[in-house]
Design an enzyme around this catalytic site. Structure first.
Site, mmCIF file in Angstrom:
data_model
loop_
_atom_site.group_PDB
_atom_site.id
_atom_site.type_symbol
_atom_site.label_atom_id
_atom_site.label_comp_id
_atom_site.label_asym_id
_atom_site.label_seq_id
_atom_site.Cartn_x
_atom_site.Cartn_y
_atom_site.Cartn_z
ATOM 1 C CD GLU A 112 -2.427 -0.999 2.707
ATOM 2 O OE1 GLU A 112 -2.595 -0.137 3.433
ATOM 3 O OE2 GLU A 112 -3.098 -2.320 3.044
ATOM 4 C CE LYS A 114 5.797 5.850 6.547
ATOM 5 N NZ LYS A 114 5.107 6.530 7.398
ATOM 6 C CG ASP A 116 4.006 12.721 4.802
ATOM 7 O OD1 ASP A 116 4.043 12.337 5.744
ATOM 8 O OD2 ASP A 116 4.798 13.516 4.239
ATOM 9 C CE1 TYR A 224 -3.086 2.256 8.898
ATOM 10 C CE2 TYR A 224 -3.338 4.273 7.564
ATOM 11 C CZ TYR A 224 -2.956 3.861 8.539
ATOM 12 O OH TYR A 224 -2.371 4.767 9.695
ATOM 13 C CE LYS A 309 9.515 7.418 6.013
ATOM 14 N NZ LYS A 309 9.806 7.513 7.395
ATOM 15 C CB CYS A 403 18.000 42.723 -20.459
ATOM 16 S SG CYS A 403 18.372 41.104 -21.100
ATOM 17 C CB CYS A 406 19.756 42.997 -24.997
ATOM 18 S SG CYS A 406 18.274 43.366 -24.156
ATOM 19 C CB CYS A 419 14.366 41.981 -21.084
ATOM 20 S SG CYS A 419 15.239 42.737 -22.680
ATOM 21 C CB CYS A 424 16.119 40.709 -25.854
ATOM 22 S SG CYS A 424 17.347 39.777 -24.661
HETATM 23 S S1 IVH Z 1 -0.321 0.277 8.607
HETATM 24 C C1 IVH Z 1 0.545 -1.546 13.017
HETATM 25 N N1 IVH Z 1 -0.693 1.397 6.230
HETATM 26 O O1 IVH Z 1 2.589 5.510 8.795
HETATM 27 C C2 IVH Z 1 0.881 -0.405 12.280
HETATM 28 N N2 IVH Z 1 0.177 2.641 8.066
HETATM 29 O O2 IVH Z 1 5.135 4.985 9.995
HETATM 30 C C3 IVH Z 1 -0.331 -0.174 11.194
HETATM 31 N N3 IVH Z 1 0.762 5.104 7.416
HETATM 32 O O3 IVH Z 1 1.487 5.229 12.017
HETATM 33 C C4 IVH Z 1 0.171 0.824 10.267
HETATM 34 N N4 IVH Z 1 -0.111 4.901 5.291
HETATM 35 O O4 IVH Z 1 0.250 6.480 10.138
HETATM 36 C C5 IVH Z 1 -0.230 1.625 7.600
HETATM 37 N N5 IVH Z 1 -1.130 2.277 4.097
HETATM 38 C C6 IVH Z 1 -0.819 2.507 5.492
HETATM 39 C C7 IVH Z 1 -0.266 3.706 5.641
HETATM 40 C C8 IVH Z 1 0.201 3.822 7.281
HETATM 41 C C9 IVH Z 1 0.510 5.744 6.218
HETATM 42 C C10 IVH Z 1 1.320 5.643 8.731
HETATM 43 C C11 IVH Z 1 0.755 5.236 9.848
HETATM 44 C C12 IVH Z 1 1.515 4.583 10.754
HETATM 45 C C13 IVH Z 1 2.778 5.221 10.249
HETATM 46 C C14 IVH Z 1 4.014 4.425 10.718
#
Ligand code: IVH
Length: 672
Positions: A112, A114, A116, A224, A309, A403, A406, A419, A424
């Site tokens: 999945e 991640k 932010d 998730y 990451k 400029c 020129c 300019c 130019c």
């Molecule tokens: S699963 C038991 N799935 O990443 C831990 N976390 O660095 C279950 N996060 O605290 C987490 N996307 O806030 C999971 N698809 C995803 C995620 C995700 C973002 C975040 C979440 C977690 C942090 C850990």
């Protein structure tokens, strides 16, 4: 209306609005125009005000009911929220996989994105949202239920028939980039401190004591995980969450082996930059929930999941010099020449400083240590100066007053320093490059080097001179064989068949982008018609502001530009449309529309003409074959029919937005 009918209507409205809000916020596939939604919302509000006893907690009006809080309560999580272990290389990832294999054998993974943002834990009792907590330290979180209720993609009530007594849902709250920009520009206007990034904005917003403030900043949520999932696997869990009415990020994949996991990671490394929200990695989870249980947790993180990451997109380096680039409109863009630094996987040696104001705001000077950022295709930029590392001899940078190419004194227009010299050499070079670009006349083989030679030797003084180049001449230029010279000539000849909107775009008039050029060419079918138009004539077109109109008028007033148009025409370049009735684009080809109700700015006939001129069809009755219904005020049975059939409904604005979006995908008319 009687009490009974009122009740019936209230229930109806509540359902319509809940469904519309789900379609809009969760499925990202709206079915009602905003204006209709607002109208229903007000009607429901009025009914609820009359009969407060009928208000239910899942009504859309109840998302922002609460008064500001004094403080948040700290609450213990029923099930602790663990964090994730991070890996930064494929090597580390494969070590993690080997450990998993050693403990439970070969397994399938779900990958999945991640997201932010910030983790939230939501509690549903008998299907109703009763509590929402922040992660806190994983054991104790803050009760921010009233704030979470304002997040439209969090269902207030689960959409399943027999919800269990207690359901805990985990997911990520986040703010999309567009909303982040909107919040920050609003803050800038009010002189408030800006949020550094969407994540901080999200954290700051969730900590707001006044839910009305939270509601005004459109937070979003992806679910998730489900600690006590009724399913057997993570992919089933995601499907279950979806069926409950949650927004689940669609970009996940079931991966059967290490190779598939790596492919996923590699694909999203760049693809994620097209997403409208931030991601900072990939979460890899063991799919089988029994195996997850078997693997269990270490002190702070599960053994069954890991976060890969992505490399950081910010780095520290020093500014060696500040140089100035001159563009096609004469705009002077400052550029930081950097000590080369590795950033998001590539070496970066230059970063844009945007404009004079940005330099003043950052107070960036040669010799400074700075933070640079690069995300995907975005041009690297300097985002911060580390003042504490500044050398003591440093002097503020002063922006050039002439400029650099020129030496003509520059003029400042709004935030741009330009300019003003049409002759130019740099302005000319950039104009030629724009004329030859794919989106304009698409002339191949005329690159930066050749353009520089053509202009510097005085051979090309204007775009029209390109059409006087000969084979002998071209082959004599550096690194030009006869074959490439022939290709250039063929491409130049072909460019004469390109339609008027492309030519208009290619002229490089300020504010006339691709979409604008198509719009203008519709009303002004030739360069002559446009040249003769007054500012009022031009700005009378829907979507053309006074500033744009002025810029166009100004451009055609210039005698050099008039000569250019004449010369281009003499060379056979299409400076007019072939026929007033030709298709402006094929953007709507194969799409059937029904127009109903009174539109805000166009008559039905005008709207029909607009659709037809872009290749679409307008009919009078709604059927399953109808692609869109364009609805205005007092829309009646056709709108109802569209909703029944699940046909997408657009407002006039949305129709224009759709058209603009299609046009900017570059579907301009091809020569007949
Ligand atoms: S699963 C038991 N799935 O990443 C831990 N976390 O660095 C279950 N996060 O605290 C987490 N996307 O806030 C999971 N698809 C995803 C995620 C995700 C973002 C975040 C979440 C977690 C942090 C850990």
């Amino acid at each position: 209306m009687g009490r009974e009918q009122d009740h019936e209507r209230l229930v109806q409205l509540r359902e319509i609005l809940n469904r519309a809000s789900y379609r809009y916020y969760v499925l990202d596939d709206p079915e009602l125009p905003d204006s209709v939604y607002d109208q229903y919302y007000r009607e429901l509000q009025a009914l609820e005000a009359r009969y407060p006893a009928w208000i239910t907690p899942d009504s859309v009006t109840q998302r922002v009911g609460a008064e500001p809080l004094q403080e948040f309560q700290t609450v213990r999580h029923r099930i602790p929220l663990y964090s994730l272990d991070n890996v930064f290389t494929l090597e580390e990832l494969s070590q993690w996989e080997k450990r998993v294999n050693k403990l439970v054998g070969e397994v399938e993974f779900v990958c999945e994105l991640k997201i932010d943002g910030l983790a939230l834990a939501l509690t549903y009792e008998k299907g109703l949202l009763t509590r929402g907590l922040t992660r806190g330290d994983g054991h104790l979180g803050e009760d921010i239920t009233t704030n979470i209720r304002t997040i439209r993609s969090v269902p207030l009530q689960l959409q399943i028939p027999e919800p269990s007594e207690l359901l805990e849902v985990r997911g990520e709250a986040f703010i999309p980039f567009q909303e982040f920009d909107r919040i920050n520009s609003e803050r800038a206007e009010q002189g408030e401190k800006l949020f550094a990034n969407p994540r901080n904005a999200c954290a700051g917003t969730l900590r707001q004591l006044d839910p009305r403030v939270v509601s005004a900043r459109h937070l979003n949520f992806f679910a998730y995980s489900l600690p006590n999932s009724p399913a057997l696997t993570q992919d089933q869990t995601l499907a279950f969450l979806k069926s409950c009415g949650f927004r689940v990020n669609p970009h996940w994949a079931l991966c059967r082996n290490r190779k598939e996991v790596q492919d996923f990671i590699e694909y999203w490394l760049t693809a994620r930059h097209q997403l409208p929200y931030g991601t900072d990695g990939v979460v890899i989870k063991v799919n089988d929930l029994h195996l997850q249980e078997e693997l269990g947790f270490n002190a702070k993180a599960p053994r069954w999941a890991v976060a890969y990451k992505y490399p950081p997109e910010e780095a520290v380096t020093t500014v060696q010099d500040i140089t100035i680039q001159v563009g096609r409109t004469g705009a002077l863009t400052p550029v930081a020449e950097l000590q080369p630094v590795l950033l998001a996987g590539t070496t970066v040696a230059r970063a844009t400083l945007h404009n004079q104001d940005r330099i003043t705001e950052l107070d960036v000077r040669p010799g400074d240590s700075v933070i640079v950022r690069k995300a995907g295709e975005i041009i690297p930029e300097v985002v911060k100066v580390l003042q504490e590392l500044r050398p003591s001899i440093s002097q503020p940078y002063s922006f050039p007053t002439v400029c650099p190419v020129c030496h003509t004194p520059v003029v400042r227009e709004d935030i741009l320093v330009r300019c003003p010299n049409h002759r130019c050499p740099q302005v000319l070079k950039a104009s030629v490059a724009h004329w030859c670009s794919r989106a304009a006349l698409d002339i191949q083989g005329i690159g930066e080097k050749l353009i520089a030679q053509l202009v510097d030797t005085g051979r090309v003084h204007s775009l029209a001179d390109l059409y006087t180049l000969t084979l002998d001449e071209l082959s004599a230029y550096e690194r030009m064989g006869t074959k490439s010279a022939q290709n250039v000539l063929a491409s130049l000849a072909h460019s004469k068949t390109k339609p008027w909107p492309k030519v208009l775009f290619g002229l490089g008039i300020r504010h006339v982008g691709q979409t604008m050029a198509v719009l203008l060419s519709k009303v002004f079918p030739s360069a002559q018609a446009l040249a003769q138009a007054s500012i009022q004539d031009i700005s009378a077109i829907y979507g053309v502001g006074a500033e744009i109109a002025q810029s166009i008028h100004h451009w055609f007033e210039d005698p050099t530009h008039q000569q250019l148009i004449q010369a281009l025409e003499a060379h056979g370049v299409q400076i007019r449309g072939t026929d007033g009735q030709t298709l402006l684009s094929e953007s709507l080809l194969g799409q059937t529309f029904v127009i109903t109700g009174t539109l805000p700015t166009r008559s039905r006939e005008e709207c029909t003409a607009l659709i037809e001129r872009h290749g679409g069809k307008a009919t009078s009755s709604v059927s399953k074959k109808t692609n869109f219904v364009v609805a205005g005020e007092k829309a009646g049975s056709k709108l109802t029919r569209a909703l029944e059939l699940g046909v997408k409904v657009l407002s006039e604005d949305e129709l224009l937005a759709l058209l603009q979006a299609k046009l900017s995908q570059g579907k301009l008319p091809e020569p007949e």
